[in-house]
Design an enzyme around this catalytic site. Sequence first.
Site, short mmCIF file in Angstrom:
data_model
loop_
_atom_site.label_atom_id
_atom_site.label_comp_id
_atom_site.label_asym_id
_atom_site.label_seq_id
_atom_site.Cartn_x
_atom_site.Cartn_y
_atom_site.Cartn_z
CB SER A 558 2.31 2.48 -4.16
OG SER A 558 2.13 3.68 -4.29
CE1 TYR A 571 -2.43 -0.82 -3.79
CE2 TYR A 571 -1.66 1.29 -2.97
CZ TYR A 571 -1.83 0.24 -3.97
OH TYR A 571 -1.62 0.93 -4.88
#
Length: 681
Positions: A558, A571
């Site tokens: 990400s 996350y």
Amino acid sequence: MSDTDLPEGVRELLARSHRYGSDPTVTNYGGGNTSVKVTVPSPATGKDVELVYVKGSGGDLGTLRAEGLAVLQREPFLALDDVYRGVEHEDEMVGLFPHAAFGTGGATPSIDTPMHGLVDCPHVDHLHPDSVTALACAADGPALVQELWGGAVAWVPWKRPGWELGRQVSQLAQDPTVIGAVLGGHGLTSWGATSAEAQERALRIIDEAAEFLARRSVPEPFGAVVADRVALPEAQRRARAAELFPSLRRVASASSRQVGHFTDSDVVLDFLSREKLAELVALGTSCPDHFLRTKIRPMVLDVPVDAPLADVDARLAELLAEYQAEYSAYYSRHATPGSPAMRGSAPAIVLVPGVGMFSFGADHQTARVAGEYYVNAINVMRGAEGVSSYAPISEAEKFAVEYWQLEEDKLKRRPKPKALSGRVALVTGGASGIGLATARLLHEHGADVVIADLDLAKSQEVATELGGPDRAVAVRMDVSDPAAVAAAVQEAVLRLGGLDIVVNNAGFVKPGSLEDTTLGDWDAQFAVMTRGSFVVTQAAARVLRGQGLGGDVVNICSKNAVFAGPNNLAYSSAKAAQAHMVRLLATELGEDGIRVNGINPDGVVRGSGIFAGGWGASRAKTYGVEEEDLGKYYAQRTVLKEEVLPEHVAGAVLALTNGTLAVTTGLLIPVDSGVAAAFLR
């Protein structure tokens, strides 16, 4: 032309072909051919013209459609006999078939076309049924055929398919008392005045041959059971098969990359347990369709069923050297200056007593079909040994078919393989979003795909969409559970025959600041994305290393791995660890030719399971926009002002795995439309 526009006889031909092709004891995938003769008005002259519709080269009876038929005008086809120069020149006749084409001619006519076009009967069928082929390959074949049918079914000694064989069958068909012929070392040809009569005759001959074999067979055609070759219990057998598969695939890929298929049917396991195994394996297969798919004989792994892998690998190295030397000598014994080059000397079939059969091919379908052909060969050997002895055609004749220039020409007509043909890709989180787009794109470029997801029902829908068992399979996988991952990887290897590409895409998010993030939230996200990538890669690496074919691991990380976004502590930290894992694994796996890379997407909202699961609403609230406008919001903060879609990420996976970046490893690729704050430094 739709099926309803076809002449009635052609519609009957297709229906009859499908009936034959649905039963592997009648004919194999791609084997056999059928035909019909019909009379239609010529578009050019308006006069009636007799046409021959016959299954084209490379087609399959079970799936035959009108476009798979060659269409010839019979009168000019018969006239070709006037220029036939004899058996030494019969191959040149194939080049003349197009001169008899009707219109565009349809599919390419096969070498068996004369066996259809020269016979006067309206409907002709050529099949490779196990029962009849057993008689065709029996040492006493002519006498057995005479005993069974008393002349109603003739015997034709082995002859390669072509004009000469077509002539011979045509002469037999002129006798009204003869309804078919057993072709020595080959199969069955039969005919009828109507489609119904042709089908009835073919199936009756097949059934009568099967009943004859059952009635006359000795009790144990393959000899007694050998105690140390008895099959393992199913669970142990499949676990051992998965353990052996990487080593066997490495051996089968010694000449070119191959994909495998595993078969542990009762037919196979019984054959492997019998005392005549070595004797019959050495004789090889006989029917041309068999050894073209399986090579002239299999390899047998002759080690104890529980031998350590180190011992297995050592023995496989010896067996491969022996097999390659033997195959090269076979080629040298029979090759002429005009023969095609040797196509590879590695085995296509590996038999492992107590475990099963491993068949190999350029893709999974080819591997599966090769296995099906060897099952047919086992059935043929059993039938022949039961009433006589198995007597395949000579080695020289096998070579003449295997390295026939006409077969070489057929191979050259095949479409060029796609970039990922022969590769098996495992995509976690493959039922939605980035995973789904990636699975679809890898499949489009030739890969067979394992759709791994917590939601098995959705995975199965995707697998069906992508073509089903030969092209895509679904497995349920909880990436955080090592036992579940190991079971899913085992299933993937057993069902698609290997593993080449691993895409670690599974993930979820529960946003929160330091204050809001619970220890459970932290552990759960690390369990899926960081631990999950580790667990999946660890299980897959055992397969990749064992195969010795290199491979690719791609972590879908990400932008958050390098960008400190708000309220996303767990996350983003998990993604950062997943991204650094790319570098660590690249250095460790590189010596095995395994590339490890990562992708840093951002703002992939459309189709995303993560965003649909509540994160979209949370992010929209954080940024003060409506949830439906979140993708546009992400796009506006980028350099390119373009929304990032799942397909963009899938394209990056493709570039990393299709050879475009063949010497790239340890790389993290941003797919974020240009988030300046996340530029890698």
